[in-house]
Scaffold this motif. Structure first.
Motif, PDB file in Angstrom:
ATOM      1  N   UNK A 233     -11.778  11.184 -12.255  1.00 43.06           N
ATOM      2  CA  UNK A 233     -10.541  10.269 -11.680  1.00 43.06           C
ATOM      3  C   UNK A 233      -9.469  10.635 -12.709  1.00 43.06           C
ATOM      4  N   UNK A 234      -9.710  11.755 -13.719  1.00 44.72           N
ATOM      5  CA  UNK A 234      -8.359  11.982 -14.621  1.00 44.72           C
ATOM      6  C   UNK A 234      -7.788  12.976 -13.817  1.00 44.72           C
ATOM      7  N   UNK A 235      -6.719  12.660 -13.228  1.00 48.53           N
ATOM      8  CA  UNK A 235      -5.616  13.514 -12.511  1.00 48.53           C
ATOM      9  C   UNK A 235      -4.524  14.121 -13.311  1.00 48.53           C
ATOM     10  N   UNK A 236      -4.785  13.841 -14.762  1.00 51.66           N
ATOM     11  CA  UNK A 236      -3.607  14.298 -15.685  1.00 51.66           C
ATOM     12  C   UNK A 236      -2.317  12.913 -15.500  1.00 51.66           C
ATOM     13  N   UNK A 237      -1.827  12.970 -16.904  1.00 55.23           N
ATOM     14  CA  UNK A 237      -0.768  11.825 -16.766  1.00 55.23           C
ATOM     15  C   UNK A 237       0.364  12.256 -15.940  1.00 55.23           C
ATOM     16  N   UNK A 238       0.853  13.432 -15.661  1.00 53.67           N
ATOM     17  CA  UNK A 238       2.085  13.878 -14.872  1.00 53.67           C
ATOM     18  C   UNK A 238       1.553  13.389 -13.311  1.00 53.67           C
ATOM     19  N   UNK A 239       0.643  13.706 -12.798  1.00 52.89           N
ATOM     20  CA  UNK A 239       0.081  13.303 -11.513  1.00 52.89           C
ATOM     21  C   UNK A 239      -0.143  11.801 -11.507  1.00 52.89           C
ATOM     22  N   UNK A 240      -0.605  10.965 -12.280  1.00 56.05           N
ATOM     23  CA  UNK A 240      -0.870   9.779 -12.364  1.00 56.05           C
ATOM     24  C   UNK A 240       0.346   8.933 -12.369  1.00 56.05           C
ATOM     25  N   UNK A 241       1.243   9.196 -13.133  1.00 54.57           N
ATOM     26  CA  UNK A 241       2.638   8.553 -13.275  1.00 54.57           C
ATOM     27  C   UNK A 241       3.263   8.861 -11.935  1.00 54.57           C
ATOM     28  N   UNK A 242       3.369   9.805 -11.199  1.00 52.99           N
ATOM     29  CA  UNK A 242       3.780  10.164 -10.036  1.00 52.99           C
ATOM     30  C   UNK A 242       3.450   9.258  -8.876  1.00 52.99           C
ATOM     31  N   UNK A 243       2.119   9.030  -9.027  1.00 47.17           N
ATOM     32  CA  UNK A 243       1.537   8.138  -7.870  1.00 47.17           C
ATOM     33  C   UNK A 243       1.998   6.768  -8.184  1.00 47.17           C
ATOM     34  N   UNK A 244       1.676   6.358  -9.291  1.00 44.49           N
ATOM     35  CA  UNK A 244       2.042   4.992  -9.874  1.00 44.49           C
ATOM     36  C   UNK A 244       3.357   4.642  -9.569  1.00 44.49           C
ATOM     37  N   UNK A 245       4.567   5.591  -9.482  1.00 49.24           N
ATOM     38  CA  UNK A 245       5.857   5.246  -9.359  1.00 49.24           C
ATOM     39  C   UNK A 245       5.857   5.248  -7.800  1.00 49.24           C
ATOM     40  N   UNK A 246       5.392   6.069  -7.282  1.00 55.82           N
ATOM     41  CA  UNK A 246       5.295   6.168  -5.587  1.00 55.82           C
ATOM     42  C   UNK A 246       4.869   4.635  -4.979  1.00 55.82           C
ATOM     43  N   UNK A 247       3.598   4.377  -5.688  1.00 59.70           N
ATOM     44  CA  UNK A 247       3.181   3.076  -4.929  1.00 59.70           C
ATOM     45  C   UNK A 247       4.149   1.826  -5.197  1.00 59.70           C
ATOM     46  N   UNK A 248       4.559   2.100  -6.234  1.00 57.36           N
ATOM     47  CA  UNK A 248       5.649   0.755  -6.732  1.00 57.36           C
ATOM     48  C   UNK A 248       6.877   0.860  -5.725  1.00 57.36           C
ATOM     49  N   UNK A 249       7.502   2.071  -5.353  1.00 62.47           N
ATOM     50  CA  UNK A 249       8.610   2.251  -4.630  1.00 62.47           C
ATOM     51  C   UNK A 249       8.099   1.834  -3.333  1.00 62.47           C
ATOM     52  N   UNK A 250       7.162   2.109  -2.628  1.00 67.51           N
ATOM     53  CA  UNK A 250       6.810   1.701  -1.103  1.00 67.51           C
ATOM     54  C   UNK A 250       6.469   0.347  -1.204  1.00 67.51           C
ATOM     55  N   UNK A 251       5.952  -0.158  -2.426  1.00 70.29           N
ATOM     56  CA  UNK A 251       5.500  -1.712  -2.297  1.00 70.29           C
ATOM     57  C   UNK A 251       6.795  -2.568  -2.302  1.00 70.29           C
ATOM     58  N   UNK A 252       7.903  -2.236  -3.039  1.00 72.84           N
ATOM     59  CA  UNK A 252       9.234  -2.836  -2.918  1.00 72.84           C
ATOM     60  C   UNK A 252      10.110  -2.616  -1.571  1.00 72.84           C
ATOM     61  N   UNK A 253       9.754  -1.517  -1.139  1.00 72.51           N
ATOM     62  CA  UNK A 253      10.553  -1.162   0.217  1.00 72.51           C
ATOM     63  C   UNK A 253       9.911  -2.021   1.367  1.00 72.51           C
ATOM     64  N   UNK A 254       8.323  -2.294   1.138  1.00 74.74           N
ATOM     65  CA  UNK A 254       7.741  -2.872   2.403  1.00 74.74           C
ATOM     66  C   UNK A 254       7.561  -4.442   2.110  1.00 74.74           C
ATOM     67  N   UNK A 255       8.215  -5.000   0.934  1.00 72.45           N
ATOM     68  CA  UNK A 255       7.897  -6.363   0.626  1.00 72.45           C
ATOM     69  C   UNK A 255       8.581  -7.446   1.717  1.00 72.45           C
ATOM     70  N   UNK A 256       9.708  -7.327   2.355  1.00 76.67           N
ATOM     71  CA  UNK A 256      10.335  -8.193   3.164  1.00 76.67           C
ATOM     72  C   UNK A 256      10.005  -7.947   4.527  1.00 76.67           C
ATOM     73  N   UNK A 257       9.145  -6.843   4.955  1.00 77.97           N
ATOM     74  CA  UNK A 257       8.731  -6.842   6.472  1.00 77.97           C
ATOM     75  C   UNK A 257       9.708  -6.321   7.400  1.00 77.97           C
ATOM     76  N   UNK A 258      10.937  -5.624   6.837  1.00 78.27           N
ATOM     77  CA  UNK A 258      11.762  -4.956   7.885  1.00 78.27           C
ATOM     78  C   UNK A 258      12.266  -3.785   7.460  1.00 78.27           C
TER      79      UNK A 258
END
Length: 293
Positions: A233-258
């Motif tokens: 599961x070691x995807x290297x730091x660059x890829x892991x950071x990219x995934x982490x930021x992406x998940x946060x962005x989508x979570x914030x975008x979908x939190x209000x249900x619109x």
């Protein structure tokens, strides 16, 4: 099987990024344009559950990478692999529990949502099934077999294509391959968004990302374990950071249900930033080369 661990990791990561940013972004954008005069809404509960699972996947992928790059392993080269295999088993258990939660214990929550969505439409306008259950299973089986054959040609061609086009393998694996591979999800997500069925759109886009991160990736680790390959599961730091930021962005975008076209545009632009980043990104000294060393 061929020991191309990095290609496996990057193509799976690319599928997650493509589904969460490009597919969902295009769906929000087109749905917002078609339904310009109204606010499109979706149920927040499934989105929150999927966001939690995606953050759990980030946790499972982050710790082996941090362990590797901080050189804090008890047994260098072995602890990272052992942690990845243990975390993969935990993630598979979590995904199985999620399926039980969605399909059995809390099935009424999802079915009531579907009934509410259908209640807004004319009951006489029911869509006819174009395929029976067994026809759909048959087509899935045929296409799966065909894709597995094409994958063999892909493995042989990807490094040659990288050299001849002078494009990093990471860019081909993370950006180009998932765009082609996710064409079906892309088309269906946009189609459902245009029909104002955003719950299905999120199920296609974020649900596919959840399936890849919580099932396919850990399953590949377990399969590699059985085959004697050092898939971790070691995807290297660059890829892991990219995934982490992406998940946060989508979570914030979908939190209000619109959703609206501007949210979709932001997700698409985020994906362009990710694509540009991988175009100029080169893997560090490969500890997992084409021989799987």
């Amino acid at each position: 099987k061929n020991g191309m661990i990095r290609v496996v990791q990057q193509s799976l990561l690319g599928s997650i990024l493509s589904n969460m940013l490009l597919v969902l972004g295009c769906a929000f954008f087109t749905g917002g344009i078609v339904h310009y005069e109204k606010v499109q809404v979706f149920d927040k509960a499934p989105a929150v559950v999927n966001s939690g699972l995606l953050l759990m996947a980030v946790m499972g992928i982050l710790f082996p990478a941090v362990l590797h790059f901080t050189h804090s392993e008890v047994h260098f080269g072995k602890s990272e692999l052992a942690l990845s295999r243990f975390s993969s088993c935990i993630m598979l258990i979590a995904y199985a529990s999620y399926l039980f939660f969605q399909l059995r214990s809390h099935h009424n929550n999802y079915s009531s949502l579907e009934e509410e969505g259908d209640g807004n439409e004319n009951p006489d306008e029911e869509e006819e099934c174009e395929l029976t259950k067994w026809e759909a299973i048959g087509w899935l089986a045929i296409l799966t077999a065909w894709v597995s054959i094409l994958s063999g040609y892909l493995v042989d061609a990807i490094e040659g294509a990288s050299e001849s086009w002078n494009i990093p393998v990471a860019f081909i694996s993370v950006i180009l391959l998932p765009i082609v591979g996710n064409a079906a999800e892309h088309a269906s997500a946009i189609m459902f968004a245009m029909k104002d069925k955003l719950d299905i759109t999120l199920g296609v886009a974020i649900g596919s990302s959840t399936q890849i991160s919580m099932f396919v990736i850990p399953f590949c680790v377990v399969v590699g374990w059985c085959m004697g390959k050092p898939m971790d599961l070691n995807f290297q730091l660059f890829e892991t950071a990219t995934l982490f930021i992406t998940v946060l962005v989508v979570a914030f975008m979908s939190q209000d249900g619109t959703s609206n076209y501007f949210k979709g545009l932001m997700l698409i632009l985020c994906y362009l930033i990710v694509a540009a980043s991988f175009f100029v990104h080169m893997d560090p000294k490969n500890s997992k080369n084409s021989e799987g060393e």
